[in-house]
Scaffold this motif. Structure first.
Motif, PDB file in Angstrom:
ATOM      1  N   ILE A  49       1.141  -1.198   0.231  1.00  0.00           N
ATOM      2  CA  ILE A  49       0.018  -0.088  -0.056  1.00  0.00           C
ATOM      3  C   ILE A  49       1.089   1.281  -0.122  1.00  0.00           C
ATOM      4  CG2 ILE A  49      -1.716   1.366   1.135  1.00  0.00           C
ATOM      5  CD1 ILE A  49      -2.989  -1.417   2.409  1.00  0.00           C
ATOM      6  N   SER A 140      -2.605   5.131  -4.859  1.00  0.00           N
ATOM      7  CA  SER A 140      -3.626   4.089  -4.621  1.00  0.00           C
ATOM      8  C   SER A 140      -3.512   2.923  -5.700  1.00  0.00           C
ATOM      9  CB  SER A 140      -4.976   4.629  -4.764  1.00  0.00           C
ATOM     10  OG  SER A 140      -5.935   3.595  -4.397  1.00  0.00           O
ATOM     11  N   SER A 142      -5.043  -0.100  -7.789  1.00  0.00           N
ATOM     12  CA  SER A 142      -5.988  -0.372  -8.157  1.00  0.00           C
ATOM     13  C   SER A 142      -6.433  -1.849  -7.941  1.00  0.00           C
ATOM     14  CB  SER A 142      -6.286  -0.187  -9.863  1.00  0.00           C
ATOM     15  OG  SER A 142      -5.467  -1.062 -10.435  1.00  0.00           O
ATOM     16  N   ASN A 144      -6.845  -4.850  -5.694  1.00  0.00           N
ATOM     17  CA  ASN A 144      -7.405  -5.026  -4.266  1.00  0.00           C
ATOM     18  C   ASN A 144      -6.895  -6.475  -3.859  1.00  0.00           C
ATOM     19  OD1 ASN A 144      -8.394  -5.232  -1.637  1.00  0.00           O
ATOM     20  ND2 ASN A 144     -10.005  -3.700  -1.929  1.00  0.00           N
TER      21      ASN A 144
END
Length: 321
Positions: A49, A140, A142, A144
């Protein structure tokens, strides 16, 4: 036959030998127990992250062209994803081999397939979204990986096989040359029972003397708390000293020179102090001081943090075990 003191002058000065021993231990044994596995998964996920922002800071500061910058952002995004997936896979394999129940790999496979399915349309660019201003940089990914990470964490619920198997030595035992050492991962409750503020006094005596430059010896995970407390007290004393100088010498032109001198001395002391603590903690986990350089290498710094904060103190065991 009991092992002689491994951390002797001959060994402690040969950091390259110790580094080779660390790497060889990783290659010889593919097993990883529950506690280090659980914490390793969390550290890698946090790196997945947060790492892109750290890698992109130099790119943003250089003010490169938009086209070139987008290419670098895309490269960092895919590299971050691939490296994280590889590390997750290696950790999962090592945990399954430690459990020695291969059917458990079904949990990881199902979680991996589900992750692939839910993120299938997100693998095309931009895989990494970036928003930055003069004061902030936000990234961020993309893709997950939450479901897959939950699946991986399930593996930490299964107990280890306490005996030697085809994939490595028994729980927390490492081979060093022709002998063995044991690394304990527990003992925090014992540290809480023995906690005392009086133990920071000997640390003060060391850091305020020439013993500050003696990097031999060991610092356990629990003792890091004492060393951190000493550091905070030293910072507080520095603030009081600077305030006092600013009050007493407010009308003297030498005030600025005094402040710069004091702060410079403190920064040098702080660097030596932190370096000494890191090296002694690495030696306590039977790791080479060269791993300190890994703190500045992306992804490798996750393993170094594990060595510093997670891996326990080594102890002798009989070579016949």
């Amino acid at each position: 036959m009991i092992l002689k003191d491994i951390i002797s002058r001959k060994t402690i000065n040969d950091e390259l030998f110790l580094l080779k021993t660390n790497i060889k231990s990783l290659i010889l044994s593919w097993r990883i127990t529950r506690t280090p596995y659980f914490l390793s998964i969390l550290l890698v996920y946090l790196s997945y992250i947060s790492m892109p922002a750290k890698l992109l800071e130099p790119v943003i500061l250089l003010n490169l062209s938009t086209e070139y910058e987008e290419g670098i952002i895309s490269f960092i995004g895919y590299t971050n994803l691939i490296v994280s997936l590889l590390i997750f896979s290696v950790l999962a394999i090592r945990r399954i081999l430690d459990i020695e129940q291969k059917w458990i790999s079904g949990f990881v496979i199902v979680a991996g397939i589900y992750t692939l399915y839910t993120n299938y349309l997100n693998y095309s660019p931009p895989i990494l979204a970036v928003a930055y201003t003069e004061d902030s940089l936000i990234t961020s990914m993309s893709v997950n990986l939450n479901i897959w990470v939950v699946g991986l964490l399930i593996l930490s619920l299964f107990p280890s096989n306490e005996c030697d198997n085809d994939y490595g030595l028994s729980n927390c035992i490492e081979k060093v040359g022709s002998n063995f050492i044991r690394i304990e991962f527990g003992g925090f409750e014992q540290f809480l029972d023995e906690f005392s503020l009086y133990k920071i006094v000997p640390i003060f005596k060391k850091v305020l003397s020439l013993d500050l430059f003696n990097w031999r010896g060991r610092i356990s995970r629990g003792e890091l708390i004492y060393y951190y407390m000493v550091y905070q007290i030293m910072v507080l004393l520095l603030v009081i000293l600077i305030y006092s100088i600013g009050t007493i010498l407010s009308k003297i032109s030498l005030e600025h020179i005094f402040l710069i001198f004091i702060v410079s001395i403190f920064l040098i002391w702080c660097f030596i102090y932190v370096l000494r603590v890191l090296i002694q903690r690495l030696h306590d986990s039977y790791s080479s001081a060269f791993w300190v350089f890994g703190l500045f290498i992306p992804y490798v710094n996750v393993y170094v943090i594990y060595l510093l904060l997670v891996k326990g103190s080594w102890q002798y065991i009989e070579s016949s075990k």
